[in-house]
Scaffold this motif. Structure first.
Motif, short mmCIF file in Angstrom:
data_model
loop_
_atom_site.label_atom_id
_atom_site.label_comp_id
_atom_site.label_asym_id
_atom_site.label_seq_id
_atom_site.Cartn_x
_atom_site.Cartn_y
_atom_site.Cartn_z
N VAL A 183 0.85 -1.19 0.00
CA VAL A 183 0.00 0.00 0.00
C VAL A 183 0.89 1.24 0.00
CG1 VAL A 183 -1.83 -1.16 1.29
CG2 VAL A 183 -0.10 0.13 2.53
N SER A 184 0.38 2.32 -0.54
CA SER A 184 1.13 3.58 -0.47
C SER A 184 0.21 4.78 -0.56
CB SER A 184 2.16 3.64 -1.61
OG SER A 184 2.84 4.89 -1.57
N VAL A 185 0.65 5.84 0.08
CA VAL A 185 0.01 7.14 -0.11
C VAL A 185 0.46 7.67 -1.46
CG1 VAL A 185 0.27 9.53 0.67
CG2 VAL A 185 -0.24 7.73 2.33
N ILE A 186 -0.42 8.35 -2.19
CA ILE A 186 -0.01 9.00 -3.43
C ILE A 186 0.40 10.43 -3.09
CG2 ILE A 186 -0.67 9.59 -5.80
CD1 ILE A 186 -0.81 6.64 -5.34
N ASP A 187 1.70 10.64 -2.96
CA ASP A 187 2.20 11.90 -2.42
C ASP A 187 1.71 13.12 -3.17
OD1 ASP A 187 4.03 9.59 -1.85
OD2 ASP A 187 4.81 11.09 -0.46
N LYS A 188 1.76 13.04 -4.49
CA LYS A 188 1.37 14.22 -5.29
C LYS A 188 -0.06 14.63 -5.00
CE LYS A 188 4.01 15.49 -9.24
NZ LYS A 188 4.41 15.16 -10.61
N VAL A 189 -0.94 13.63 -4.82
CA VAL A 189 -2.36 13.93 -4.61
C VAL A 189 -2.61 14.43 -3.19
CG1 VAL A 189 -4.69 12.97 -4.59
CG2 VAL A 189 -3.07 12.28 -6.37
N VAL A 190 -2.09 13.73 -2.18
CA VAL A 190 -2.40 14.13 -0.80
C VAL A 190 -1.80 15.50 -0.48
CG1 VAL A 190 -2.73 11.82 0.11
CG2 VAL A 190 -0.45 12.84 0.16
N ASP A 191 -0.65 15.82 -1.08
CA ASP A 191 -0.06 17.13 -0.81
C ASP A 191 -0.89 18.23 -1.42
OD1 ASP A 191 1.88 16.05 0.71
OD2 ASP A 191 3.42 16.02 -0.84
N ARG A 192 -1.46 17.97 -2.59
CA ARG A 192 -2.29 18.97 -3.22
C ARG A 192 -3.63 19.11 -2.47
NH1 ARG A 192 -2.20 17.35 -8.35
NH2 ARG A 192 -4.14 16.22 -8.13
N LYS A 193 -4.20 17.96 -2.09
CA LYS A 193 -5.51 18.01 -1.44
C LYS A 193 -5.44 18.31 0.06
CE LYS A 193 -8.57 14.79 -2.16
NZ LYS A 193 -9.06 13.40 -2.26
N GLY A 194 -4.23 18.21 0.62
CA GLY A 194 -4.07 18.43 2.05
C GLY A 194 -4.64 17.29 2.89
N THR A 195 -4.54 16.08 2.37
CA THR A 195 -5.10 14.94 3.10
C THR A 195 -4.02 13.96 3.54
OG1 THR A 195 -5.50 13.95 0.94
CG2 THR A 195 -7.39 14.95 2.03
N ARG A 196 -2.76 14.40 3.56
CA ARG A 196 -1.67 13.49 3.89
C ARG A 196 -1.85 12.84 5.25
NH1 ARG A 196 3.50 11.96 2.73
NH2 ARG A 196 3.73 13.22 0.87
N LYS A 197 -2.23 13.67 6.24
CA LYS A 197 -2.36 13.17 7.60
C LYS A 197 -3.37 12.01 7.67
CE LYS A 197 -4.62 15.59 10.51
NZ LYS A 197 -5.18 16.76 11.19
N GLN A 198 -4.52 12.24 7.09
CA GLN A 198 -5.58 11.24 7.12
C GLN A 198 -5.18 9.99 6.31
OE1 GLN A 198 -5.96 14.42 6.38
NE2 GLN A 198 -7.67 15.31 7.52
N ALA A 199 -4.59 10.22 5.15
CA ALA A 199 -4.23 9.10 4.29
C ALA A 199 -3.18 8.21 4.96
CB ALA A 199 -3.71 9.62 2.95
N GLU A 200 -2.20 8.85 5.61
CA GLU A 200 -1.16 8.07 6.28
C GLU A 200 -1.74 7.28 7.45
OE1 GLU A 200 1.96 10.89 7.05
OE2 GLU A 200 2.93 10.49 5.11
N ALA A 201 -2.64 7.92 8.18
CA ALA A 201 -3.28 7.23 9.31
C ALA A 201 -4.10 6.03 8.81
CB ALA A 201 -4.17 8.20 10.08
N TYR A 202 -4.77 6.24 7.69
CA TYR A 202 -5.61 5.19 7.10
C TYR A 202 -4.79 3.94 6.80
CZ TYR A 202 -8.68 3.02 3.57
OH TYR A 202 -9.46 2.15 2.84
N LEU A 203 -3.61 4.14 6.24
CA LEU A 203 -2.76 2.99 5.90
C LEU A 203 -2.12 2.40 7.15
CD1 LEU A 203 -1.01 4.13 2.61
CD2 LEU A 203 -3.08 2.76 2.90
N LYS A 204 -1.66 3.27 8.04
CA LYS A 204 -0.97 2.81 9.23
C LYS A 204 -1.88 1.94 10.11
CE LYS A 204 2.63 4.89 11.98
NZ LYS A 204 2.97 6.15 12.66
N TYR A 205 -3.15 2.30 10.10
CA TYR A 205 -4.10 1.59 10.95
C TYR A 205 -4.30 0.15 10.48
CZ TYR A 205 -8.04 1.12 14.14
OH TYR A 205 -8.86 0.72 15.15
N LEU A 206 -3.88 -0.14 9.26
CA LEU A 206 -3.96 -1.51 8.76
C LEU A 206 -3.11 -2.46 9.61
CD1 LEU A 206 -3.68 -0.80 4.94
CD2 LEU A 206 -5.62 -1.92 6.02
N TRP A 207 -2.06 -1.90 10.25
CA TRP A 207 -1.18 -2.72 11.08
C TRP A 207 -1.66 -2.82 12.53
CZ3 TRP A 207 0.85 -0.76 6.63
CH2 TRP A 207 1.75 -1.56 5.92
N SER A 208 -2.72 -2.10 12.85
CA SER A 208 -3.24 -2.17 14.22
C SER A 208 -3.87 -3.54 14.46
CB SER A 208 -4.30 -1.07 14.42
OG SER A 208 -5.45 -1.41 13.66
#
Lengths: 342, 280
Positions: free
Chosen positions: A251-276
């Motif tokens: 899985v990966s965050v799409i850096d170009k998109v999240v930086d433009r949309k300002g959703t990096r924080k949420q997107a990273e949390a979304y992926l990280k939570y997969l390991w919870s």
């Protein structure tokens, strides 16, 4: 005049379809919206994972988040993202589909796989063999699929990750038991000479094997097996070869998109939570092997221990494996050409 | 210069000709020409030898043979049986005619993948139809025959729907005149009726043929997709895309486009010739 009926119909169809594309549902809810672009059979997994994450995110940040899913063939999905589909995160079953987003348009950095634990893959699966009840052909190992008189259904490796993993599993099992590339190629050639149908998707191959009654064996992901048994009843046995491939779902965050949309924080949390623990639990419930030792131990019965090797270990990574084996003129094409002569 | 001035200045009986023509050209550009030229542009990233190697590799050649061969055979089949169906629908009254008429359009509306799955199930060795063919040694699903069956299915409405209006316009008097002059039934058909139907039949044939060339959804399930045997050209295009080989994919697509355009053009010319010979 003569063609009027047909052309009018065609024109109507064109207008209708363009309207439908334009009318894609816009998110109405307040708060940030994430788009998860994923492969086909992960649909059910994320359908169950998303509400859990949404509740978790509400609790920790107080924010209402909306998550949209898009599913399709994995390479097709990666191409859509490269062509401008605004995905915040991409969840695939093969690393080279994410590598492609680095080479094409630099949407993710080259080292995207190092940003999260376990090669950025929160779940894995492996290739196994499904046989008819009682295993009448006595299939135990990958090489047995190449025996004369055996017929095996494999999804088309040219267009499916499932098929590619099967091919690599058979190849790698020879290498891991001390054989060289020539021996591996010979084994794989024998197997592919026994394939009567190359379906365009894993599920289509399942239909061919289970419903159309074609073939003595079906090579598919371990995660698909319980679904097949549930759908088609107990007319099949599962064979775990002693050695198979570790299919990682990166899985990966799409850096170009999240930086433009300002959703990096949420997107990273979304992926990280997969390991919870919660995330890993859902992973196991969907027949995918969890990374968490604790959860894996709990579901040990469901995931028999076999020798697993990674694509990196035997084939030097997915990008190289794709180039060496599956690109036009690669060993897969040679195998098919040789298999046809048998 | 002279030509363009006369063309622009000439007053047409139809009002708003300039506007309509302008719109037509613009619309065709946006909807047809620009997307298609994008396909051509992608292939320009290949050198000429690369292009040639891609479009003539043995596997691709085998797929042309199957795609063009099966499409042609399916269009011929549709031409023949489509004519009969259109004839029956126009000339005869029977119970459930409206229903049959509506049924003809179904392949237009049905998602092709659904058609493919249904046909595969029917013609598989354990399917409703396949179980009777299997003992005779006829395999349909997962063979080139299956491709032909799927392409016939999706092409049928084109022939029926282009022929129907023409058959409806046929005047009874023509046949009566032919009969009065001593023509047999067969002569009336071949000498009087068939030439009138011919252009429409060709159009239907061309449409069914063109549709079959690009068909993917229904064929992919029934073909079995064996390399060199039952791989259709659109599958190889998808295969190239799966390797992220955009240029290679569009190269094959361009060949498909050019060949089908040439064929459609040829059929159009034959049609024009047939119409002229018939005296409009």
């Amino acid at each position: 005049m003569k063609t009027a009926a047909v052309t009018r119909r065609a024109a109507l169809a064109a207008v209708a379809s363009s309207l439908l594309i334009g009318a894609a549902p816009a998110a109405l809810a307040a708060g940030p919206t994430l788009l998860n672009v994923s492969y086909d059979v992960a649909r059910e997994f994320y359908k169950n994972y998303n509400p859990v994450f949404i509740a978790y995110w509400k609790k920790t940040s107080g924010e209402d988040i909306t998550i949209n899913q898009s599913h399709g063939g994995s390479s097709k999905q990666a191409r859509s993202v490269a062509d401008g589909l605004e995905a915040d995160v991409i969840t695939m079953n093969q690393a080279n589909d994410i590598d492609f987003l680095h080479t094409q348009g630099n949407l993710v950095p080259a080292d995207w796989a190092k940003r999260l634990p376990n090669n950025s893959a929160p779940s894995t699966s492996t290739s196994v063999i499904l046989v008819r009840k009682g295993n009448p052909k006595g299939i135990k190992e990958w090489a047995d699929l190449g025996k004369p008189g055996v017929s095996v259904v494999i999804p088309n490796p040219k267009v499916t990750g499932n098929g590619r993993y099967t091919y690599l599993a058979a190849w790698g099992s020879v290498i891991k038991s001390g054989g060289d590339a020539a021996k591996a190629k010979d084994t794989v050639t024998k197997i592919f000479a026994n394939v009567p149908v190359f379906d365009g998707g894993g599920r289509a191959a399942t239909t061919t094997f289970a419903q159309r009654n074609i073939g003595d064996a079906l090579a598919t992901f371990e995660s698909e097996v319980p679904l097949i048994l549930r759908e088609f009843g107990g007319d099949f046995d599962v064979v775990y070869p002693s050695t198979s491939i570790l299919a990682e779902n990166p899985v990966s965050v799409i850096d170009k998109v999240v930086d433009r949309k300002g959703t990096r924080k949420q997107a990273e949390a979304y992926l990280k939570y997969l390991w919870s623990d919660e995330g890993q639990e859902i992973v196991a419930q969907h027949n995918l092997r969890p990374r968490s030792e604790k959860v894996l131990a709990k579901y040990a019965k469901q995931f028999p221990k076999i020798n697993l090797f990674t694509v990196d270990e035997v084939f030097g990574g997915w990008t190289k494996a794709q180039k060496d084996h599956f690109d036009d003129g690669g060993t897969y094409d040679q195998v098919i050409a040789a298999a046809k002569k048998r | 210069m002279f030509l363009s001035r006369t063309l622009l200045k000439r007053h047409s009986v139809l009002p708003g000709f300039d506007l309509a023509l302008g719109f037509t050209v613009f619309y065709l550009c946006v909807i047809v020409l620009i997307p298609l030229s994008a396909a051509f542009l992608k292939t320009f990233t290949l050198t000429w030898p690369q292009f040639w190697d891609t479009v003539t590799s043995p596997r691709v050649m085998a797929s042309y043979r199957l795609t063009f061969g099966a499409s042609f055979a399916a269009a011929v089949m549709n031409g023949f049986f489509g004519l009969i169906i259109a004839w029956v629908l126009v000339r005869y009254e029977f119970f459930g005619k409206r229903f049959v008429d509506a049924l003809v359009d179904l392949p237009f509306a049905l998602p092709t993948a659904v058609a493919g799955i249904a046909l595969t199930a029917l013609y598989a060795a354990n399917g409703w139809i396949g179980q009777f063919l299997a003992p005779l040694g006829i395999k349909v699903s997962y063979t080139p025959v299956g491709v032909f069956v799927a392409l016939t299915f999706i092409g049928l409405p084109f022939v029926v729907r282009t022929l129907q209006p023409v058959l409806e316009d046929l005047q009874k008097e023509l046949e009566e005149a032919a009969a009065t002059l001593g023509a047999s039934r067969w002569q009336t058909f071949t000498r009087v009726l068939f030439p009138i139907m011919m252009p429409a039949l060709l159009t239907g044939f061309a449409l069914a043929f063109a549709r079959a060339l690009g068909e993917y959804g229904s064929v992919i399930f029934i073909a079995g997709n064996m390399p060199m045997v039952s791989e259709i050209t659109p599958l190889l295009i998808i295969t190239k895309l799966e390797q992220y080989d955009y240029a290679g994919a569009t190269a094959i697509a361009v060949v498909l486009l050019v060949v089908s355009f040439v064929m459609l053009l040829a059929i159009n010319l034959i049609q024009a010739w047939a119409r002229k010979r018939q005296g409009g």
